[in-house]
Design an enzyme around this catalytic site. Structure first.
Site, mmCIF file in Angstrom:
data_model
loop_
_atom_site.group_PDB
_atom_site.id
_atom_site.type_symbol
_atom_site.label_atom_id
_atom_site.label_comp_id
_atom_site.label_asym_id
_atom_site.label_seq_id
_atom_site.Cartn_x
_atom_site.Cartn_y
_atom_site.Cartn_z
ATOM 1 C CD GLU A 198 -3.009 -0.807 -0.040
ATOM 2 O OE1 GLU A 198 -3.055 0.323 -0.576
ATOM 3 O OE2 GLU A 198 -3.699 -1.757 -0.428
ATOM 4 N N GLY A 254 10.523 6.692 -6.451
ATOM 5 C CA GLY A 254 10.256 8.090 -6.137
ATOM 6 C C GLY A 254 9.560 8.278 -4.801
ATOM 7 C CE1 TYR A 255 5.183 12.190 -5.109
ATOM 8 C CE2 TYR A 255 5.490 10.300 -6.557
ATOM 9 C CZ TYR A 255 4.999 11.570 -6.334
ATOM 10 O OH TYR A 255 4.314 12.225 -7.322
ATOM 11 C CE1 TYR A 273 -6.900 2.937 0.024
ATOM 12 C CE2 TYR A 273 -4.512 3.056 0.215
ATOM 13 C CZ TYR A 273 -5.649 2.460 -0.299
ATOM 14 O OH TYR A 273 -5.532 1.368 -1.126
ATOM 15 C CG ASP A 286 -7.751 4.588 -3.368
ATOM 16 O OD1 ASP A 286 -8.961 4.487 -3.652
ATOM 17 O OD2 ASP A 286 -6.884 3.824 -3.834
ATOM 18 C CB CYS A 343 -15.198 3.051 -12.282
ATOM 19 S SG CYS A 343 -16.255 4.511 -12.150
ATOM 20 C CB CYS A 363 -20.324 2.510 -18.643
ATOM 21 S SG CYS A 363 -19.748 4.057 -17.891
ATOM 22 C CB SER A 373 4.281 16.479 -5.328
ATOM 23 O OG SER A 373 5.097 16.930 -4.253
#
Length: 383
Positions: A40, A84-85, A123, A141, A195, A202, A316
């Site tokens: 996660e 990253g991050y 989350y 999320d 979705c 759909c 970001s």
């Protein structure tokens, strides 16, 4: 259609669909809370296909809470390199160390304890508790908010905290008793596969028949989402300083400070340029002046520059546009750089292509270093 019947239909059909069509993902093969937690954190801001090989390598290297808690941070950042991050990796290890020390290496199973861990927001808390422990906690999320906005025709801005709170309450109502693990994963899966943000599929959606958003013709305009502020552009000049003597074929790298952006990672020396600076080869004189002054602070001198390439990287909040230059040490500094007795500042190193595996670099510098070594016809490991 009455809301309670619409909700019941949604939960039932979604679960039936998920059990037939769910992807075989490595963190779904058991309910190991540590594996779920790692996955996660990796999946934040990152696509599933990108995460899978990283997840395998990370778990192979750090198979248990104890292994990650006791690992040097440099090893953890290297295993994370390319995702990253990087604050995610640091926060994960910090939280894992707390679990190792306070909870005997077992991920806790209460909302209060899990949510208190560093880097674990609402989350991730809901995901760990519901997926690993089957607790009826929402895991809301962007995928989930998009699905709920469309199905229930919710026109609230999903960037606002109160909208998330509303969605969390709705998910609590939707989770069937004893099926929180599958239900939350089904919601995520529907948002990821069917979705989707653009051109939702759909006609293959298991809950299309009672989707209020589709009935109103809003399936492609929901959710309502305030546009994020674009990242601030920054022009930068980066330096590939080529070694001489015993360091021939090597380049100078340095370690970033212990705090702030990309903390403690390795990079090429680089400096901020004025926004109106001349790009590419035309900016040579200005780049030399700025870079020379920048690394002179560490008693390092450089000779003339040669423009090599441009490179870009988006964080970001910042967009770096870099002009990359090569240079040799200035003549008066050659003795400092050429021999084994040379003393560099402690946060600098000379590396060749074979040394790249020992240091964790942000992606932009991996690309630059790889391009340089390829251009120099020096064999180097795959980055």
């Amino acid at each position: 259609m009455e809301r309670t019947l619409q909700q019941r239909y949604f939960s039932t059909e979604l679960l039936n669909w998920y059990r037939q069509h769910k992807r075989d993902l490595p963190w779904r093969r058991n309910r190991n809370p540590y594996y779920i937690w790692v996955s996660e954190i990796m999946l934040q801001q990152t696509r599933v296909d990108t995460v899978i090989p990283y997840f395998h390598r990370f778990i192979d290297k750090f198979p248990t809470i104890q292994a990650l808690a006791e690992a040097p941070e440099e090893d953890v950042l290297k295993a994370w390199e390319g995702l990253g991050y990087y604050s995610r990796a640091r926060n994960l290890q910090s939280a894992v160390r707390e679990v190792h020390e306070r909870y005997g290496g077992t991920v806790p199973d209460t909302k209060e304890e899990v949510s208190s861990l560093k880097g674990v927001g609402p989350y991730t808390t809901g995901a760990i508790l519901s997926i690993a422990y089957d607790k009826p906690e929402p895991a809301v999320d962007g995928n989930v908010m998009r699905v709920l906005s469309r199905y229930f025709l919710i026109e609230d801005d999903i960037m606002k905290p109160k909208t998330r709170v509303r969605m969390e309450g709705l998910v609590r109502e939707l989770i069937p008793e004893g099926q929180a693990s599958d239900f939350n994963q089904a919601l995520m899966e529907l948002g990821a596969l069917v979705c989707t943000p653009k051109s939702p599929h759909c006609l293959t959606c298991p809950v299309m028949a009672h989707c209020d958003g589709r009935a109103a013709g809003r399936e492609e305009t929901l959710p309502v989402k305030t546009k994020a502020k674009p990242p601030r552009p920054e022009a930068r000049a980066a330096l590939l300083l080529e070694g001489t003597g015993e360091h021939a074929g090597k380049l100078l790298i340095r370690q970033r400070p212990a705090e702030g952006l990309l903390a403690r990672m390795w990079e090429l020396p680089h400096t901020l340029m004025p926004d109106d600076g001349l790009p590419g080869p035309a900016g040579l004189a200005m780049a030399h002046e700025r870079l020379a002054a920048h690394i002179a602070e560490d008693s390092i001198g450089i000779g003339g520059l040669t423009w090599m390439m441009q490179a870009e990287h988006t964080f970001s909040h910042i967009h770096w546009k870099m002009d990359v230059y090569t240079a040799r040490p200035e003549e008066l500094a050659l003795s400092l750089f050429s021999g084994a007795s040379a003393v560099l500042p402690s946060h600098y190193r000379w590396i060749g292509p074979q040394d790249m595996e020992g240091y964790a670099f942000p992606n932009v510098f991996i690309r630059i270093l790889s391009a340089y070594f390829e251009q120099s016809s020096v064999p180097h490991p795959q980055s």
